[in-house]
Structure formats: structure tokens, C-alpha cells
Write an enzyme that holds these catalytic residues in place. Structure first.
Site, PDB file in Angstrom:
ATOM      1  N   LYS A  74      49.766  35.890  32.090  1.00  0.00           N
ATOM      2  CA  LYS A  74      50.039  37.294  31.766  1.00  0.00           C
ATOM      3  C   LYS A  74      50.650  37.418  30.358  1.00  0.00           C
ATOM      4  O   LYS A  74      50.978  36.438  29.722  1.00  0.00           O
ATOM      5  CB  LYS A  74      50.977  37.896  32.820  1.00  0.00           C
TER       6      LYS A  74
HETATM    7  C1  LIG Z   1      45.649  43.014  39.264  1.00  0.00           C
HETATM    8  C2  LIG Z   1      46.577  41.975  39.810  1.00  0.00           C
HETATM    9  N1  LIG Z   1      47.329  42.266  40.882  1.00  0.00           N
HETATM   10  C3  LIG Z   1      48.194  41.380  41.395  1.00  0.00           C
HETATM   11  C4  LIG Z   1      48.345  40.121  40.856  1.00  0.00           C
HETATM   12  C5  LIG Z   1      49.242  39.140  41.542  1.00  0.00           C
HETATM   13  O1  LIG Z   1      50.238  38.622  40.744  1.00  0.00           O
HETATM   14  P1  LIG Z   1      50.824  37.157  41.017  1.00  0.00           P
HETATM   15  O2  LIG Z   1      49.779  36.175  40.620  1.00  0.00           O
HETATM   16  O3  LIG Z   1      52.026  37.106  40.133  1.00  0.00           O
HETATM   17  O4  LIG Z   1      51.164  37.073  42.454  1.00  0.00           O
HETATM   18  C6  LIG Z   1      47.601  39.778  39.727  1.00  0.00           C
HETATM   19  C7  LIG Z   1      47.805  38.459  39.111  1.00  0.00           C
HETATM   20  O5  LIG Z   1      47.189  37.694  38.642  1.00  0.00           O
HETATM   21  C8  LIG Z   1      46.678  40.718  39.191  1.00  0.00           C
HETATM   22  O6  LIG Z   1      45.909  40.421  38.137  1.00  0.00           O
END
Ligand SMILES: Cc1ncc(COP(=O)(O)O)c(C=O)c1O
Length: 380
Positions: free
Chosen positions: A201
Site C-alpha cells: 500500500k
Molecule cells: C480493496 C481492499 N480491501 C481490503 C483489503 C484488505 O487489507 P489487508 O490486506 O490489510 O487485510 C485490501 C488489501 O489488500 C484491499 O485492496
């Protein structure tokens, strides 16, 4: 030599005070909570303008808690875009609810608001208990607009629609720290917003996330739920089903250092996105169109091109890492039985032709030019 060295897709950039702050956090002996967690949460609140930012273990847990706070319960339906990372739909499922996937708009690649409205108008009814699906009589409790790749959904319209049908809005802003719409930060106009600080990110805490809200009671409840709903200072009394979803202090320290560099990261992401638009101008590719009023963080450069998978494989042989866009949720085995609202199956087409391009904030101009030149060789 730069011309043949691998160009990664999207690397973390830890060239600020990350090590210094993390060492300070370790030296302080405050690991679960501590001053860096407070500092990072304040930085997030200041930057986004949210009244409250609560650090959590990742973006998926942020969604799970936010949906719980939005009142989603077992048996409910939750409206999500069909093209998103699977975590958006998984978080709904964890609560015993089911996502209803709404197709995306062909230009913005975001939830199609016409289809959303059409579904609610033609396939639901309302009574004092809320909004219900005509066929299954299941309650439709929430909608989760996803600000995919940094492009911000038309939140004024989505909030209006949601208010008309008495459903709550949880914004998935996992990709959109640094993205604004009409000067309002993404994730701050729904009831709650969620963020991810996964290592790909725009800023990272290795793994981490945040919940944003302007509602003090919801913020208090979120903090309670992510610390096992412990309701007594010393006794182990837990008054609800809680979770161990806190962001830990040494990772928040990394986040605090990353936040100091965020404006520079956004600048570089924009330069990278602008370069790709320029260098492929006139060629048979399509970029994501920003919704009017959006100032995107351009978190991840991506484009649509014919034979995208063959191109991805060819680029790998030249040490350039690219990736497909996500598989539409309705095609995944876990969600195949779920409702998919579509006219022309846009998500499948975008997914099939989609590819993510190298866009680390540390990518050099020479590397960018190599990516541009190599791709042009294949698609011209
Ligand atoms: C659109 C979206 N929602 C939720 C997430 C979930 O985040 P995490 O990987 O920190 O659990 C991501 C992560 O990659 C994402 O791109």
C-alpha cells in the site's frame, strides 16, 4: 546494470525514520499499545480530517469490525462491487452475512451506481425494520463502496441512495490513503471507513489497518471490540464478542515514519501514472477514468490491454513484474452462489484485460522508461 535488473511491481519504501522510531518503540518496552500508536492514529486523523482513526491489525479486520458497527448481522445482505480484492467480500462472510455483488462501471472500474440504485428500487422493499430483498426477504444492511486503486466513488450519490433505503455505508478505503474527492478525504463521508497498510500500500506498517469515523460513540465501540471487549480494568470481564485486532506499537512506529513521507509518495505515484498515460498515448490500451472531483493518490497504475496475460508472461522474461487485476468476486468458488447484479458483465472484461504496472514510489525514471519502451514493443 539497471537495464537488466528486475523491476518489481510495487515495493515498500522505508527510507525515512522507520528504523529509528521502531527501535524507540522497542526500547520503550511498550509493545501492544504505546505512544507511537497514539501518534500514528493522530497523524491519520489529522491527514484525513476524520474525527477518529483507530489502528487495527489489517484492512480485513478493519472491515469486519466496521461492518459489525454498521449493524451487519448473520443472514443480512451487504452490497459490494464485483471487482475488488477478496477481503471486501470475505469480511461480510465472516459475519454470517452474504455479499451481493454489483457490477462495476466500465470507465471508472468502481461500483456502478446506476445498477446499485436499480437493484434497490426494483428488488427491495422497506418497512420499519429496514430494507429487505424481495425474493429472499433478507435484510439489506449496508453497502461497501471500494475506492479501487485510489479512484474515489461518488460518495455524495452513494450516501443519498443509502439514506433513501435506510442502509449504512462502510467505505473500503484500503487503497486510497491520499485520495480526496471535492477536498474530502476518502473513507470519511460514510458511517465508517477502513484502510490497509499492507506492504504493497501507499504507506505500510508491514501489516496493519485503520478504522475511520466521525462518530465518537462508534469510535469508542471500535476500540472496545478490537481489545476483546474487555469491560473491567483488572478483572477479565468481557461484555461482548470481541477480537484481538489491535495494531501493535512497533508497527505503528513504522506507520508514523511512513506518514511523514506520504505527500512525497503521493507526488511520485502521480508522476508514474502520468508517465504511463503519456507513453502509451494513442496505443490500444485503456486507463481507469477518475470520477469527477477526484484527486487520486494513484496508488496502483493499471491498464486494460488485449492479451494481458501473454503480455504479463512476456514482461516477466524481461525481469519486469506486472500482475493481472483481481478476479471478479462472482467467479470465486466461495461466492459463486451469491447474487451478482450485472447487465454486461463488465467486471469480467476488466479483469480479463487488466494488468497492474510497476509503480513503486522508489522506481527510477530510467526504470520507468524501460517499462514503457518494453511494453510498447509488444503492443505497438
Ligand atoms: C480493496 C481492499 N480491501 C481490503 C483489503 C484488505 O487489507 P489487508 O490486506 O490489510 O487485510 C485490501 C488489501 O489488500 C484491499 O485492496
Amino acid at each position: 546494470m539497471e537495464t537488466s535488473s528486475p523491476i518489481p511491481l510495487c515495493e515498500p519504501n522505508l527510507n525515512g525514520r522507520e528504523k529509528e522510531y521502531m527501535a524507540e518503540a522497542v526500547d520503550s518496552n511498550w509493545l501492544s499499545g504505546g505512544s507511537f500508536l497514539k501518534r500514528f492514529e493522530q497523524q491519520l486523523a489529522d491527514y484525513t480530517g476524520a474525527s477518529h482513526a483507530i489502528g487495527v491489525s489489517n484492512g480485513t479486520s478493519a472491515l469486519q469490525v466496521a461492518l459489525t458497527l454498521a449493524g451487519v448481522e448473520r443472514g443480512d445482505l451487504v452490497l459490494v462491487p464485483d471487482l475488488t480484492f477478496v477481503a471486501t467480500a470475505n469480511a461480510v462472510k465472516y459475519l454470517g452475512a452474504d455479499p451481493v455483488m454489483i457490477d462495476i462501471h466500465p470507465a471508472t472500474w468502481l461500483i456502478d451506481t446506476e445498477l446499485l440504485l436499480d437493484f434497490l428500487e426494483k428488488h427491495t422493499y422497506r418497512n420499519t425494520g429496514g430494507c429487505f430483498h424481495n425474493e429472499s426477504h433478507r435484510r439489506v444492511k449496508a453497502v461497501v463502496p471500494v475506492h479501487l486503486l485510489g479512484n474515489v466513488c461518488d460518495m455524495e450519490l452513494i450516501n443519498d441512495i443509502a439514506a433513501r433505503f435506510s442502509i449504512n455505508v462502510v467505505e473500503d478505503a484500503a487503497c486510497s490513503l491520499g485520495s480526496f474527492r471535492h477536498n474530502r478525504h476518502s473513507g470519511t463521508s460514510g458511517l465508517l471507513g477502513t484502510m490497509s497498510f499492507n506492504s504493497n500500500k501507499i504507506i505500510t506498517t508491514a501489516g496493519g489497518g485503520a478504522i475511520l469515523t466521525n462518530d465518537e460513540a462508534l469510535a469508542k465501540r471500535a476500540r472496545h471490540l478490537i481489545t476483546q471487549a474487555k469491560s473491567h480494568a483488572t478483572e477479565y470481564i468481557h461484555d461482548a464478542l470481541g477480537y484481538n485486532f489491535r495494531l501493535v506499537n512497533p508497527l505503528a512506529a513504522m506507520g508514523a515514519a511512513q506518514m511523514e513521507q506520504l505527500p512525497g509518495f503521493v507526488r511520485r505515484k502521480k508522476e508514474v501514472a502520468e508517465y504511463y498515460c503519456r507513453v502509451f498515448d494513442g496505443l490500444p490500451v485503456q486507463f481507469q477514468q477518475l470520477t469527477p472531483g477526484t484527486d487520486s493518490n494513484h496508488w496502483h497504475s493499471a491498464m486494460l490491454v488485449n492479451e494481458s496475460r501473454a503480455l504479463i508472461v512476456a514482461l516477466a522474461t524481461e525481469s519486469i513484474e506486472t500482475r493481472p487485476l483481481w478476479t471478479p468476486i462472482h467467479q470465486l468458488p466461495v461466492f459463486r452462489q451469491n447474487l451478482f447484479i450485472t447487465r454486461e458483465n463488465v467486471s469480467s472484461e476488466v479483469s480479463l484485460r487488466g494488468m497492474m504496472l510497476p509503480c513503486s514510489t522508489s522506481i527510477t525514471d530510467t526504470q520507468l522508461q524501460r517499462v514503457g519502451k518494453t511494453i510498447k514493443r509488444y503492443i505497438s
